[in-house]
Design a protein around this motif. Structure first.
Motif, PDB file in Angstrom:
ATOM      1  N   GLU A 141       7.225  -8.052   6.487  1.00 39.85           N
ATOM      2  CA  GLU A 141       8.088  -6.891   6.431  1.00 39.85           C
ATOM      3  C   GLU A 141       6.988  -6.092   5.704  1.00 39.85           C
ATOM      4  N   PRO A 142       6.293  -4.613   6.076  1.00 35.19           N
ATOM      5  CA  PRO A 142       5.723  -3.810   5.615  1.00 35.19           C
ATOM      6  C   PRO A 142       5.651  -4.013   4.119  1.00 35.19           C
ATOM      7  N   ASP A 143       4.465  -4.193   3.492  1.00 36.56           N
ATOM      8  CA  ASP A 143       4.528  -3.967   1.261  1.00 36.56           C
ATOM      9  C   ASP A 143       4.649  -2.915   1.316  1.00 36.56           C
ATOM     10  N   PRO A 144       5.538  -2.191   0.674  1.00 37.53           N
ATOM     11  CA  PRO A 144       5.549  -0.529   0.094  1.00 37.53           C
ATOM     12  C   PRO A 144       4.625  -0.465  -1.296  1.00 37.53           C
ATOM     13  N   HIS A 145       4.380  -0.886  -1.756  1.00 33.13           N
ATOM     14  CA  HIS A 145       3.015  -1.446  -3.354  1.00 33.13           C
ATOM     15  C   HIS A 145       1.613  -0.755  -2.475  1.00 33.13           C
ATOM     16  N   PHE A 146       1.035   0.318  -2.337  1.00 31.95           N
ATOM     17  CA  PHE A 146      -0.216   0.491  -1.391  1.00 31.95           C
ATOM     18  C   PHE A 146      -0.811   1.048  -3.041  1.00 31.95           C
ATOM     19  N   TRP A 147      -0.392   1.220  -3.311  1.00 26.39           N
ATOM     20  CA  TRP A 147      -0.794   1.839  -5.229  1.00 26.39           C
ATOM     21  C   TRP A 147      -2.086   0.958  -5.933  1.00 26.39           C
TER      22      TRP A 147
ATOM     23  N   ILE B 111      -1.180  -3.473   4.527  1.00 29.59           N
ATOM     24  CA  ILE B 111      -0.560  -5.179   4.918  1.00 29.59           C
ATOM     25  C   ILE B 111       1.079  -5.382   5.648  1.00 29.59           C
ATOM     26  N   ALA B 112       0.854  -6.752   5.041  1.00 33.32           N
ATOM     27  CA  ALA B 112       3.125  -7.282   4.971  1.00 33.32           C
ATOM     28  C   ALA B 112       2.843  -7.926   4.219  1.00 33.32           C
ATOM     29  N   TYR B 113       4.002  -8.116   3.690  1.00 37.59           N
ATOM     30  CA  TYR B 113       4.056  -9.679   2.896  1.00 37.59           C
ATOM     31  C   TYR B 113       3.737 -10.828   3.518  1.00 37.59           C
TER      32      TYR B 113
ATOM     33  N   ALA C 185      -4.862  -7.976  -5.151  1.00 40.93           N
ATOM     34  CA  ALA C 185      -4.741  -9.292  -4.069  1.00 40.93           C
ATOM     35  C   ALA C 185      -6.314  -9.387  -3.559  1.00 40.93           C
ATOM     36  N   GLN C 186      -5.557  -8.327  -1.755  1.00 38.33           N
ATOM     37  CA  GLN C 186      -5.823  -8.414  -1.185  1.00 38.33           C
ATOM     38  C   GLN C 186      -7.902  -7.496  -1.596  1.00 38.33           C
TER      39      GLN C 186
ATOM     40  N   ASP D 100      -4.155  -0.886  -4.552  1.00 37.17           N
ATOM     41  CA  ASP D 100      -4.938  -0.549  -4.313  1.00 37.17           C
ATOM     42  C   ASP D 100      -5.567   0.890  -3.931  1.00 37.17           C
ATOM     43  N   PRO D 101      -7.014   0.779  -5.444  1.00 35.99           N
ATOM     44  CA  PRO D 101      -7.017   2.335  -5.358  1.00 35.99           C
ATOM     45  C   PRO D 101      -7.719   2.702  -4.729  1.00 35.99           C
ATOM     46  N   GLU D 102      -7.925   2.119  -3.605  1.00 36.89           N
ATOM     47  CA  GLU D 102      -8.871   2.168  -2.645  1.00 36.89           C
ATOM     48  C   GLU D 102      -7.994   3.406  -1.808  1.00 36.89           C
ATOM     49  N   ARG D 103      -6.748   1.861  -1.466  1.00 37.00           N
ATOM     50  CA  ARG D 103      -5.948   3.222  -0.737  1.00 37.00           C
ATOM     51  C   ARG D 103      -5.616   4.585  -1.158  1.00 37.00           C
ATOM     52  N   VAL D 104      -5.151   4.375  -2.679  1.00 40.72           N
ATOM     53  CA  VAL D 104      -5.253   5.892  -3.279  1.00 40.72           C
ATOM     54  C   VAL D 104      -6.013   6.478  -3.255  1.00 40.72           C
TER      55      VAL D 104
END
Length: 313
Positions: free
Chosen positions: A134-140, A124-126, A212-213, A142-146
């Motif tokens: 800009e793309p948000d790199p902090h995907f971790w 996702i983007a900020y 948050a999402q 969200d455990p579902e993305r992990v």
């Protein structure tokens, strides 16, 4: 009776076997005489995840030390060279490892397989601040993305890391994925106890957009209005955020435990309401025994801290 020396065609394999037996005792050789297969991982969060997937099938080298900042950490010359000798390089991507990306690209150019995990998990983007859109790199966060990342890493390990047992890697990935699924369920149950009106986040910089999402929080703002810790807020930035904090009735400001919380403390002084500054383990694992030595431990600690900081029913 005279003992005749063994002919070279017989002697060479025997010597190679003896050398490999010695090397195997210190982890430096495989049964076929080659070096151990290696996966090099840039960040320690992805390093922990990757180790759980790889298990004993290959060596996993993690470049980022415990407690470091992924936006600013660098690598030594030997570490940079290790990237080009790896069977697979796993990195976060999306601009996170700002000082290491050129070394990853150099390895890729030499033919090393690389996986930018963040790019492959529906980034996702900020939503606001200097990094908006800009793309948000902090995907971790969200455990579902992990969970999705676990499968992606496992697939790349099986495809590119020589000599691994496919079934062993898949078994490891399945077992670890189940633990991440359990974590996700527990986080939702815990966060559901926070009143909706209290689910508002202010952090040291923009790092919890994915959380948050996934779990229904609203990002009020960040002390550093950027996706990187390398940026700095202006006096007007702090004033605007203080106003937003007062208007929203935010209960706590969350500061990364690996970064000084001076700016969060300044914000607390700027606002006219009582707001706590709560440390979180947001971008780096810690050493063992320091509260967040693994990804699962980090996420459980953060969930508890957020829940306590924002209050429950």
């Amino acid at each position: 009776m005279t003992t005749r020396p063994l002919p070279l065609p017989i002697l060479r394999p025997l010597l190679l076997s003896l050398l490999c037996a010695l090397a195997l005792s210190v982890g430096g050789c495989t049964a076929n005489g080659a070096d151990r297969p290696t996966v090099v991982v840039t960040t320690n969060i992805l390093g922990d995840i990757t180790r759980n997937i790889v298990g004993e099938e290959a060596d996993v080298t993690v470049l980022m030390r415990a407690g470091a900042d992924p936006h600013s950490f660098g690598v030594s010359a030997p570490q940079a060279a290790s990237l080009e000798r790896a069977d697979l390089v796993v990195h976060n991507g999306l601009g996170l490892e700002e000082n290491v990306l050129r070394h990853v690209e150099a390895a890729k150019e030499t033919g090393v397989a690389t996986l930018a995990v963040g790019d492959a998990v529906d980034p996702i983007a900020y939503a606001s601040g200097e990094s908006a859109d800009e793309p948000d790199p902090h995907f971790w966060t969200d455990p579902e993305r992990v969970r999705r990342a676990v499968g992606l890493i496992a697939d790349q390990v099986v495809e590119h890391v020589r000599g691994v047992d496919k079934k062993a890697v898949e078994k490891n990935a399945s077992a670890y994925g189940a633990k991440v699924a359990e974590l996700s369920s527990w986080m939702r149950t815990t966060f559901d106890e926070i009143p909706v009106r209290n689910r508002q986040l202010v952090t040291n910089h923009h790092v919890f957009g994915y959380l948050a999402q996934r779990f229904g929080f609203r990002i009020v703002g960040a002390v550093i209005p950027s996706g990187t810790t390398l940026a700095s807020p202006s006096a007007s930035d702090l004033k605007a955020l203080a106003t937003a904090v007062e208007k929203a009735g935010v209960r706590a400001v969350f500061a990364d435990s690996s970064q000084p919380d001076r700016l969060a403390q300044v914000l607390k002084r700027e606002s006219r309401i009582d707001v706590d500054v709560v440390p979180l383990f947001s971008e780096s694992l810690t050493e063992k025994g320091k509260g967040a030595a693994t990804y699962l431990e980090m996420m459980r600690a953060n969930t508890g801290s957020i829940s306590m900081g924002l209050g429950t029913e």
